[in-house]
Each structure stands twice: as structure tokens, then as C-alpha cells.
Enzyme design. Structure first.
Site, PDB file in Angstrom:
ATOM      1  N   LYS A  42       0.821  -1.221   0.000  1.00  0.00           N
ATOM      2  CA  LYS A  42       0.000   0.000   0.000  1.00  0.00           C
ATOM      3  C   LYS A  42       0.858   1.277   0.000  1.00  0.00           C
ATOM      4  O   LYS A  42       2.065   1.220   0.263  1.00  0.00           O
ATOM      5  CB  LYS A  42      -0.921  -0.024   1.224  1.00  0.00           C
ATOM      6  CG  LYS A  42      -1.932  -1.176   1.195  1.00  0.00           C
ATOM      7  CD  LYS A  42      -2.945  -1.019   2.323  1.00  0.00           C
ATOM      8  CE  LYS A  42      -3.960  -2.143   2.317  1.00  0.00           C
ATOM      9  NZ  LYS A  42      -5.038  -1.940   3.307  1.00  0.00           N
ATOM     10  N   TYR A  44     -12.508  -1.946  -3.860  1.00  0.00           N
ATOM     11  CA  TYR A  44     -13.001  -2.179  -2.501  1.00  0.00           C
ATOM     12  C   TYR A  44     -14.532  -2.125  -2.413  1.00  0.00           C
ATOM     13  O   TYR A  44     -15.069  -1.877  -1.329  1.00  0.00           O
ATOM     14  CB  TYR A  44     -12.403  -1.145  -1.536  1.00  0.00           C
ATOM     15  CG  TYR A  44     -10.998  -1.474  -1.062  1.00  0.00           C
ATOM     16  CD1 TYR A  44     -10.733  -2.621  -0.318  1.00  0.00           C
ATOM     17  CD2 TYR A  44      -9.931  -0.622  -1.319  1.00  0.00           C
ATOM     18  CE1 TYR A  44      -9.458  -2.917   0.140  1.00  0.00           C
ATOM     19  CE2 TYR A  44      -8.642  -0.915  -0.860  1.00  0.00           C
ATOM     20  CZ  TYR A  44      -8.422  -2.067  -0.134  1.00  0.00           C
ATOM     21  OH  TYR A  44      -7.158  -2.363   0.328  1.00  0.00           O
ATOM     22  N   PHE A  87     -15.530   3.486   6.998  1.00  0.00           N
ATOM     23  CA  PHE A  87     -14.163   3.873   6.632  1.00  0.00           C
ATOM     24  C   PHE A  87     -13.928   3.860   5.120  1.00  0.00           C
ATOM     25  O   PHE A  87     -12.820   4.099   4.661  1.00  0.00           O
ATOM     26  CB  PHE A  87     -13.144   2.953   7.327  1.00  0.00           C
ATOM     27  CG  PHE A  87     -13.345   1.479   7.066  1.00  0.00           C
ATOM     28  CD1 PHE A  87     -12.875   0.896   5.888  1.00  0.00           C
ATOM     29  CD2 PHE A  87     -13.996   0.681   7.990  1.00  0.00           C
ATOM     30  CE1 PHE A  87     -13.057  -0.461   5.643  1.00  0.00           C
ATOM     31  CE2 PHE A  87     -14.182  -0.679   7.743  1.00  0.00           C
ATOM     32  CZ  PHE A  87     -13.707  -1.249   6.572  1.00  0.00           C
ATOM     33  N   ARG A  94      -2.118 -14.319   4.237  1.00  0.00           N
ATOM     34  CA  ARG A  94      -2.809 -13.613   5.318  1.00  0.00           C
ATOM     35  C   ARG A  94      -2.048 -13.773   6.639  1.00  0.00           C
ATOM     36  O   ARG A  94      -1.976 -12.846   7.448  1.00  0.00           O
ATOM     37  CB  ARG A  94      -4.262 -14.097   5.447  1.00  0.00           C
ATOM     38  CG  ARG A  94      -5.095 -13.724   4.218  1.00  0.00           C
ATOM     39  CD  ARG A  94      -6.545 -14.070   4.368  1.00  0.00           C
ATOM     40  NE  ARG A  94      -7.217 -13.246   5.353  1.00  0.00           N
ATOM     41  CZ  ARG A  94      -7.589 -11.981   5.161  1.00  0.00           C
ATOM     42  NH1 ARG A  94      -7.331 -11.383   4.011  1.00  0.00           N
ATOM     43  NH2 ARG A  94      -8.218 -11.323   6.108  1.00  0.00           N
ATOM     44  N   THR A 141      -5.241  -7.326  10.602  1.00  0.00           N
ATOM     45  CA  THR A 141      -5.561  -6.057   9.915  1.00  0.00           C
ATOM     46  C   THR A 141      -5.122  -4.859  10.751  1.00  0.00           C
ATOM     47  O   THR A 141      -4.548  -3.902  10.244  1.00  0.00           O
ATOM     48  CB  THR A 141      -7.090  -5.970   9.658  1.00  0.00           C
ATOM     49  OG1 THR A 141      -7.479  -7.139   8.937  1.00  0.00           O
ATOM     50  CG2 THR A 141      -7.443  -4.742   8.848  1.00  0.00           C
ATOM     51  N   ARG A 179       2.763  -6.600   8.941  1.00  0.00           N
ATOM     52  CA  ARG A 179       2.066  -5.460   9.559  1.00  0.00           C
ATOM     53  C   ARG A 179       2.676  -5.085  10.902  1.00  0.00           C
ATOM     54  O   ARG A 179       2.714  -3.905  11.274  1.00  0.00           O
ATOM     55  CB  ARG A 179       0.575  -5.759   9.668  1.00  0.00           C
ATOM     56  CG  ARG A 179      -0.130  -5.608   8.301  1.00  0.00           C
ATOM     57  CD  ARG A 179      -1.528  -6.115   8.339  1.00  0.00           C
ATOM     58  NE  ARG A 179      -2.283  -5.786   7.127  1.00  0.00           N
ATOM     59  CZ  ARG A 179      -3.340  -6.456   6.712  1.00  0.00           C
ATOM     60  NH1 ARG A 179      -3.782  -7.504   7.406  1.00  0.00           N
ATOM     61  NH2 ARG A 179      -3.972  -6.089   5.627  1.00  0.00           N
ATOM     62  N   ASN A 194      -2.031   0.209   6.826  1.00  0.00           N
ATOM     63  CA  ASN A 194      -1.582  -1.100   7.331  1.00  0.00           C
ATOM     64  C   ASN A 194      -0.706  -1.874   6.338  1.00  0.00           C
ATOM     65  O   ASN A 194      -0.635  -3.094   6.384  1.00  0.00           O
ATOM     66  CB  ASN A 194      -2.766  -1.930   7.835  1.00  0.00           C
ATOM     67  CG  ASN A 194      -3.730  -2.331   6.745  1.00  0.00           C
ATOM     68  OD1 ASN A 194      -3.612  -1.868   5.614  1.00  0.00           O
ATOM     69  ND2 ASN A 194      -4.676  -3.199   7.070  1.00  0.00           N
ATOM     70  N   HIS A 254      -2.183  -5.530   1.595  1.00  0.00           N
ATOM     71  CA  HIS A 254      -3.524  -6.099   1.418  1.00  0.00           C
ATOM     72  C   HIS A 254      -3.374  -7.531   0.920  1.00  0.00           C
ATOM     73  O   HIS A 254      -2.409  -7.844   0.219  1.00  0.00           O
ATOM     74  CB  HIS A 254      -4.324  -5.294   0.395  1.00  0.00           C
ATOM     75  CG  HIS A 254      -5.564  -6.010  -0.076  1.00  0.00           C
ATOM     76  ND1 HIS A 254      -6.734  -5.993   0.638  1.00  0.00           N
ATOM     77  CD2 HIS A 254      -5.773  -6.801  -1.162  1.00  0.00           C
ATOM     78  CE1 HIS A 254      -7.627  -6.750  -0.001  1.00  0.00           C
ATOM     79  NE2 HIS A 254      -7.074  -7.243  -1.092  1.00  0.00           N
ATOM     80  N   GLU A 258      -9.817 -10.090  -7.555  1.00  0.00           N
ATOM     81  CA  GLU A 258      -8.765  -9.095  -7.335  1.00  0.00           C
ATOM     82  C   GLU A 258      -7.603  -9.272  -8.320  1.00  0.00           C
ATOM     83  O   GLU A 258      -7.061  -8.291  -8.825  1.00  0.00           O
ATOM     84  CB  GLU A 258      -8.293  -9.160  -5.880  1.00  0.00           C
ATOM     85  CG  GLU A 258      -9.408  -8.710  -4.931  1.00  0.00           C
ATOM     86  CD  GLU A 258      -9.034  -8.759  -3.458  1.00  0.00           C
ATOM     87  OE1 GLU A 258      -7.927  -9.227  -3.120  1.00  0.00           O
ATOM     88  OE2 GLU A 258      -9.856  -8.298  -2.640  1.00  0.00           O
TER      89      GLU A 258
HETATM   90  P1  CMP Z   1      -7.440  -4.559   3.593  1.00  0.00           P
HETATM   91  O1  CMP Z   1      -6.916  -5.916   3.844  1.00  0.00           O
HETATM   92  O2  CMP Z   1      -6.869  -3.815   2.448  1.00  0.00           O
HETATM   93  O3  CMP Z   1      -9.031  -4.637   3.423  1.00  0.00           O
HETATM   94  C1  CMP Z   1      -9.879  -3.549   3.695  1.00  0.00           C
HETATM   95  C2  CMP Z   1      -9.157  -2.446   4.392  1.00  0.00           C
HETATM   96  O4  CMP Z   1      -9.979  -1.551   5.092  1.00  0.00           O
HETATM   97  C3  CMP Z   1      -8.253  -3.011   5.480  1.00  0.00           C
HETATM   98  O5  CMP Z   1      -7.175  -3.698   4.904  1.00  0.00           O
HETATM   99  C4  CMP Z   1      -7.911  -1.779   6.253  1.00  0.00           C
HETATM  100  O6  CMP Z   1      -6.863  -1.054   5.681  1.00  0.00           O
HETATM  101  C5  CMP Z   1      -9.202  -0.992   6.131  1.00  0.00           C
HETATM  102  N1  CMP Z   1      -9.967  -1.079   7.373  1.00  0.00           N
HETATM  103  C6  CMP Z   1     -10.549  -2.164   7.905  1.00  0.00           C
HETATM  104  N2  CMP Z   1     -11.180  -1.843   9.044  1.00  0.00           N
HETATM  105  C7  CMP Z   1     -10.981  -0.528   9.239  1.00  0.00           C
HETATM  106  C8  CMP Z   1     -11.373   0.388  10.235  1.00  0.00           C
HETATM  107  N3  CMP Z   1     -12.123   0.001  11.288  1.00  0.00           N
HETATM  108  N4  CMP Z   1     -11.002   1.667  10.112  1.00  0.00           N
HETATM  109  C9  CMP Z   1     -10.273   2.064   9.039  1.00  0.00           C
HETATM  110  N5  CMP Z   1      -9.864   1.231   8.049  1.00  0.00           N
HETATM  111  C10 CMP Z   1     -10.222  -0.044   8.160  1.00  0.00           C
END
Ligand code: CMP
Length: 139
Positions: A11, A51, A59, A87, A93, A104, A114, A117, A128
Site C-alpha cells: 500500500k 473495494y 471507513f 494472510r 488487519t 504489519r 496497514n 492487502h 482481485e
Molecule cells: P485490507 O486488507 O486492504 O481490506 C480492507 C481495508 O480496510 C483493510 O485492509 C484496512 O486497511 C481498512 N480497514 C478495515 N477496518 C478498518 C477500520 N475500522 N477503520 C479504518 N480502516 C479499516
């Protein structure tokens, strides 16, 4: 178990802090083959399309803004059990909950910024991968 493909993104936060090389090294060390890789920027609409499953989440707008804020690296990864293993290597996450040795834990600042992905299931991996790669681009 037979070889499986998954999709990954490094990212904008991780690219910006020059963590790309370290993350690619962690990917290879964990036994993944990189069968596709590209650095690019996506716009707001392209992030929203990627997304779309999160469209109703509070969010969503901020996530799409962030994902279109700078260069990303998109990756197609292959190994046995690739989806679950990627994962696991990413970690939780929210980096506050991520285990030691995960990407992470090492590179993510918070739940939004984070670092990486990964697809969460076979059908999302298919969607994807096809969002960013044509079949002929994968080795
Ligand atoms: P990702 O694996 O890219 O999938 C969806 C993304 O949404 C996740 O990683 C985070 O970066 C983001 N995300 C998930 N939960 C939250 C949250 N509570 N607040 C902000 N961002 C979030």
C-alpha cells in the site's frame, strides 16, 4: 495441496517509507513465487471499484482516498495454500494485534495505514487478480 494463487498490494504508506524491498524479501523467504508485479497509481474511482464490498462501511471513503494517495505495488503470488499463508504473513488487519514476524507488525502504522492487502478467499482472489492483471501477464 496443489498450488494456489492470491493477490497482494503493497500500500501507499509502505511504498512511501521504502519498505517495498523488505516486503518482497519477506514474500520470497516465506516461499511464495511472484508471478506478476507492477507499480502504479490508482485513482479514487479505481480504488472504489476494487473495494466495492466495503462500500457501506464507515471507513470506505477514507480507505479509497488513502489507496489513491500514491504509488502502490500489485502482486500475484503463488504457492501451496497461498491465500491463508499470505494472510498469516501479513498479520492482523490492525497492527496493534499483529504477531511478531508479520509484515504489519513491522511496517504498519494503524488499521488504515496497514502496509499490505491480501485476498481473503478463492473468489475474492480471482476477482482481485483479474482487476489488476490480464492472464497473459502472469508467469
Ligand atoms: P485490507 O486488507 O486492504 O481490506 C480492507 C481495508 O480496510 C483493510 O485492509 C484496512 O486497511 C481498512 N480497514 C478495515 N477496518 C478498518 C477500520 N475500522 N477503520 C479504518 N480502516 C479499516
Amino acid at each position: 495441496m496443489k498450488s494456489q494463487r492470491t493477490f497482494a498490494i503493497i500500500k501507499p504508506d509502505a511504498v512511501k517509507k521504502n519498505a517495498t524491498g523488505d516486503i518482497l524479501n519477506m514474500i520470497h523467504t516465506a516461499g511464495f513465487r511472484i508471478i506478476g508485479m507492477r507499480m502504479l497509481e490508482i485513482n479514487r474511482e479505481q480504488a472504489e471499484g476494487f473495494y466495492a464490498v466495503h462500500a457501506e462501511r464507515p471507513f470506505f471513503a477514507s480507505l479509497c482516498e488513502f489507496m489513491s494517495s500514491g504509488p502502490i505495488v500489485v502482486l500475484a503470488l503463488e504457492k501451496e495454500n497461498a491465500i491463508a499463508d499470505w494472510r498469516k504473513l501479513m498479520g492482523a488487519t490492525n497492527p496493534a494485534n499483529a504477531e511478531a514476524g508479520t509484515i504489519r507488525k513491522k511496517h504498519a502504522a494503524n488499521i488504515e495505514h496497514n502496509a499490505v492487502h491480501g485476498s481473503d478467499a478463492e473468489d475474492t482472489a480471482r476477482f482481485e487478480l483479474s482487476y489488476f492483471f490480464a492472464g497473459y501477464e502472469l508467469f
